[in-house]
Scaffold this motif. Structure first.
Motif, PDB file in Angstrom:
ATOM      1  N   LEU A 192       0.881  -1.225  -0.042  1.00 23.56           N
ATOM      2  CA  LEU A 192       0.029  -0.107  -0.020  1.00 23.56           C
ATOM      3  C   LEU A 192       0.884   1.089  -0.144  1.00 23.56           C
ATOM      4  O   LEU A 192       0.586   2.108  -0.758  1.00 23.56           O
ATOM      5  CB  LEU A 192      -1.109   0.144   1.086  1.00 23.56           C
ATOM      6  N   GLU A 193       1.935   1.248   0.602  1.00 24.72           N
ATOM      7  CA  GLU A 193       2.765   2.416   0.760  1.00 24.72           C
ATOM      8  C   GLU A 193       3.567   2.519  -0.425  1.00 24.72           C
ATOM      9  O   GLU A 193       3.835   3.808  -0.865  1.00 24.72           O
ATOM     10  CB  GLU A 193       3.763   2.399   1.978  1.00 24.72           C
ATOM     11  N   LEU A 194       3.905   1.393  -1.137  1.00 22.44           N
ATOM     12  CA  LEU A 194       4.692   1.629  -2.514  1.00 22.44           C
ATOM     13  C   LEU A 194       3.604   2.097  -3.440  1.00 22.44           C
ATOM     14  O   LEU A 194       3.936   2.903  -4.261  1.00 22.44           O
ATOM     15  CB  LEU A 194       5.033   0.210  -2.966  1.00 22.44           C
ATOM     16  N   ILE A 195       2.626   1.730  -3.263  1.00 24.80           N
ATOM     17  CA  ILE A 195       1.170   2.412  -4.423  1.00 24.80           C
ATOM     18  C   ILE A 195       1.286   3.722  -4.213  1.00 24.80           C
ATOM     19  O   ILE A 195       1.025   4.546  -5.229  1.00 24.80           O
ATOM     20  CB  ILE A 195      -0.153   1.549  -4.061  1.00 24.80           C
ATOM     21  N   ARG A 196       1.239   4.183  -2.731  1.00 25.02           N
ATOM     22  CA  ARG A 196       1.212   5.639  -2.468  1.00 25.02           C
ATOM     23  C   ARG A 196       2.509   6.369  -3.021  1.00 25.02           C
ATOM     24  O   ARG A 196       2.284   7.464  -3.524  1.00 25.02           O
ATOM     25  CB  ARG A 196       0.936   5.839  -0.919  1.00 25.02           C
ATOM     26  N   ARG A 197       3.379   5.586  -3.200  1.00 20.52           N
ATOM     27  CA  ARG A 197       4.587   6.293  -3.736  1.00 20.52           C
ATOM     28  C   ARG A 197       4.750   6.188  -5.217  1.00 20.52           C
ATOM     29  O   ARG A 197       5.818   6.793  -5.928  1.00 20.52           O
ATOM     30  CB  ARG A 197       5.721   5.693  -3.065  1.00 20.52           C
ATOM     31  N   LEU A 212      -6.930  -5.266  -2.212  1.00 19.07           N
ATOM     32  CA  LEU A 212      -5.851  -5.224  -1.487  1.00 19.07           C
ATOM     33  C   LEU A 212      -6.567  -5.493   0.052  1.00 19.07           C
ATOM     34  O   LEU A 212      -7.424  -4.585   0.231  1.00 19.07           O
ATOM     35  CB  LEU A 212      -5.064  -3.884  -1.280  1.00 19.07           C
ATOM     36  N   GLU A 213      -5.963  -6.207   0.846  1.00 18.82           N
ATOM     37  CA  GLU A 213      -6.606  -6.440   2.349  1.00 18.82           C
ATOM     38  C   GLU A 213      -5.605  -6.061   3.161  1.00 18.82           C
ATOM     39  O   GLU A 213      -4.168  -6.415   3.121  1.00 18.82           O
ATOM     40  CB  GLU A 213      -6.700  -7.857   2.299  1.00 18.82           C
ATOM     41  N   ILE A 214      -5.878  -4.976   3.978  1.00 19.38           N
ATOM     42  CA  ILE A 214      -5.376  -4.301   5.160  1.00 19.38           C
ATOM     43  C   ILE A 214      -5.942  -4.801   6.261  1.00 19.38           C
ATOM     44  O   ILE A 214      -7.267  -4.502   6.653  1.00 19.38           O
ATOM     45  CB  ILE A 214      -5.267  -2.844   5.003  1.00 19.38           C
ATOM     46  N   ARG A 215      -5.263  -5.415   7.363  1.00 24.33           N
ATOM     47  CA  ARG A 215      -5.823  -5.648   8.512  1.00 24.33           C
ATOM     48  C   ARG A 215      -6.570  -4.564   9.343  1.00 24.33           C
ATOM     49  O   ARG A 215      -5.690  -3.611   9.523  1.00 24.33           O
ATOM     50  CB  ARG A 215      -4.692  -6.595   9.415  1.00 24.33           C
ATOM     51  N   GLY A 216      -7.695  -4.676   9.818  1.00 19.87           N
ATOM     52  CA  GLY A 216      -8.229  -3.425  10.695  1.00 19.87           C
ATOM     53  C   GLY A 216      -9.146  -2.753   9.528  1.00 19.87           C
ATOM     54  O   GLY A 216     -10.262  -2.023  10.059  1.00 19.87           O
ATOM     55  N   ILE A 217      -8.758  -2.595   8.176  1.00 20.20           N
ATOM     56  CA  ILE A 217      -9.728  -1.892   7.361  1.00 20.20           C
ATOM     57  C   ILE A 217     -10.657  -3.121   6.659  1.00 20.20           C
ATOM     58  O   ILE A 217     -11.731  -2.798   6.499  1.00 20.20           O
ATOM     59  CB  ILE A 217      -8.740  -1.119   6.406  1.00 20.20           C
ATOM     60  N   GLY A 218      -9.977  -3.974   6.236  1.00 16.53           N
ATOM     61  CA  GLY A 218     -10.563  -4.937   5.099  1.00 16.53           C
ATOM     62  C   GLY A 218     -10.097  -4.649   3.695  1.00 16.53           C
ATOM     63  O   GLY A 218      -8.883  -4.502   3.497  1.00 16.53           O
ATOM     64  N   ILE A 219     -11.046  -5.154   2.744  1.00 14.59           N
ATOM     65  CA  ILE A 219     -10.569  -5.141   1.240  1.00 14.59           C
ATOM     66  C   ILE A 219     -11.067  -3.693   0.865  1.00 14.59           C
ATOM     67  O   ILE A 219     -11.854  -2.954   1.101  1.00 14.59           O
ATOM     68  CB  ILE A 219     -11.644  -6.232   0.698  1.00 14.59           C
ATOM     69  N   ILE A 220      -9.903  -3.293   0.304  1.00 12.98           N
ATOM     70  CA  ILE A 220      -9.981  -1.874  -0.483  1.00 12.98           C
ATOM     71  C   ILE A 220      -9.450  -2.213  -2.017  1.00 12.98           C
ATOM     72  O   ILE A 220      -9.075  -2.962  -2.477  1.00 12.98           O
ATOM     73  CB  ILE A 220      -9.015  -0.885  -0.019  1.00 12.98           C
ATOM     74  N   ASP A 221     -10.487  -1.248  -2.916  1.00 11.93           N
ATOM     75  CA  ASP A 221     -10.215  -1.419  -4.467  1.00 11.93           C
ATOM     76  C   ASP A 221      -9.236  -0.276  -4.536  1.00 11.93           C
ATOM     77  O   ASP A 221      -9.525   0.726  -4.469  1.00 11.93           O
ATOM     78  CB  ASP A 221     -11.643  -1.299  -4.838  1.00 11.93           C
ATOM     79  N   ILE A 222      -7.791  -0.915  -5.009  1.00  8.74           N
ATOM     80  CA  ILE A 222      -6.835   0.174  -5.373  1.00  8.74           C
ATOM     81  C   ILE A 222      -7.273   0.882  -6.650  1.00  8.74           C
ATOM     82  O   ILE A 222      -7.005   2.083  -6.697  1.00  8.74           O
ATOM     83  CB  ILE A 222      -5.653  -0.792  -5.854  1.00  8.74           C
ATOM     84  N   MET A 223      -7.963   0.479  -7.511  1.00 12.25           N
ATOM     85  CA  MET A 223      -8.125   1.072  -8.689  1.00 12.25           C
ATOM     86  C   MET A 223      -9.198   2.090  -8.640  1.00 12.25           C
ATOM     87  O   MET A 223      -9.036   3.466  -8.973  1.00 12.25           O
ATOM     88  CB  MET A 223      -8.888   0.167  -9.965  1.00 12.25           C
ATOM     89  N   ASN A 224     -10.068   1.874  -7.679  1.00 12.99           N
ATOM     90  CA  ASN A 224     -11.362   2.841  -7.355  1.00 12.99           C
ATOM     91  C   ASN A 224     -10.647   4.049  -6.382  1.00 12.99           C
ATOM     92  O   ASN A 224     -10.976   5.360  -6.799  1.00 12.99           O
ATOM     93  CB  ASN A 224     -12.379   2.214  -6.481  1.00 12.99           C
TER      94      ASN A 224
END
Length: 312
Positions: free
Chosen positions: A166-171, A203-215
């Protein structure tokens, strides 16, 4: 592993025009990536006719067929069109012999037309079919495109693979697959990784759940697949574990017939794993281009030792 591909899948992937047999596209299955150009068969030689392959007509086959008599074309086309023949494909937008049109209508075999040259069309179809029909292996990990380099992040569950991705995607880097990577061998030296259809762009992030990276991050934050160049394995730091400090220790992981280089990175509180992995990918690319910082350090060290030896 898919052991067959429908002719409809081929039509959609290659942008082919269906001349005859649109209603049979789902029923007809392709089971091999090999393509047949029936030159010998047009002369009447059917001893080793690969009838289960796509039959591709190019300029040569078209010209030879046009030189046959009507009776000879009927005989040859009758033998070409078998129950196991998935389809006929004609390149260069060429006309299809009437004798072939008549027989495929009777036997429910599609005829597909392309504007591409025979060589280009054949290459495109082989590449597509090899990818779809190749044996696949599912690997637990995350696959990310970092500066065009396919990096697969592995490690025990809970070590932080998805959070690092997730951090790499933010970068500015791109996600290919999270949690599970489907890997297949494209050629003798190349492995390709992609996400299972159910996990694509997620992408699955513990504590948040499933997130849609494209969205959330846009189309530029994802890719469907990529060649895998490097494995980075995340391990919880332990004082008993020795990690490479100079970069001269080489590890490899064999997947199918390909040896992938592997770098083990210790996970410890306070370490920015995303930046470490980003730099590891950049350093790996520099090595493949001939620059090795470890060798530079060793040369500098040897030079310093020689200088000090002369002073003594």
């Amino acid at each position: 592993m898919a052991n067959e591909v429908s002719v409809r899948n081929l039509v959609d992937a290659m942008g082919l025009t269906v001349l005859i047999g649109k209603e049979y596209l789902d029923d007809k299955k392709i089971t091999t990536s090999d393509i047949s150009r029936p030159g010998l068969e047009l002369t009447g030689y059917f001893n080793f006719y690969p009838k289960e392959r796509i039959q591709l007509f190019g300029m040569t086959e078209h010209a030879y067929a046009n030189g046959l008599t009507h009776e000879n074309r009927q005989v040859v086309m009758d033998q070409l069109a078998t129950d196991q023949t998935p389809c006929f494909v004609v390149s260069n937008d060429l006309d299809v012999p009437l004798e072939l049109l008549e027989i495929v209508k009777e036997r429910h075999i599609p005829i597909l037309i392309s504007k591409l040259t025979t060589s280009r069309l054949s290459s495109n179809m082989v590449n597509y079919l090899e990818a779809r029909l190749s044996e696949r292996q599912s690997i637990h990990g995350v696959l990310v495109d970092i500066y065009g380099l396919g990096v697969m992040i592995t490690g025990d569950s809970g070590v932080g693979k998805s959070e690092t991705a997730l951090e790499l995607i933010r970068r500015g880097h791109r996600l290919i697959a999270d949690d599970r990577v489907d890997v297949f061998q494209k050629d003798e030296e190349t492995l390709v990784g992609e996400a299972p259809a159910i996990l694509k762009h997620l992408l699955e992030i513990r504590g948040i759940g499933i997130i849609d990276i494209m969205n959330l991050f846009g189309a530029g934050a994802v890719r469907d697949d990529t060649d895998i160049s490097l494995i980075i394995h995340l391990e919880n730091w332990s004082p008993d574990k020795q990690f490479d400090r100079l970069g001269n220790g080489e590890e490899f992981v064999k997947i199918f017939d390909v040896n992938l280089p592997k770098i083990s990175v210790p996970v410890k509180t306070g370490r920015n794993l995303a930046i470490i992995i980003e730099v590891a990918a950049m350093n790996f690319r520099a090595k493949t281009m001939g620059y090795d910082a470890t060798k530079v350090f060793e040369d500098n060290l040897n030079g310093l030792i020689q200088t000090n030896s002369k002073k003594d």
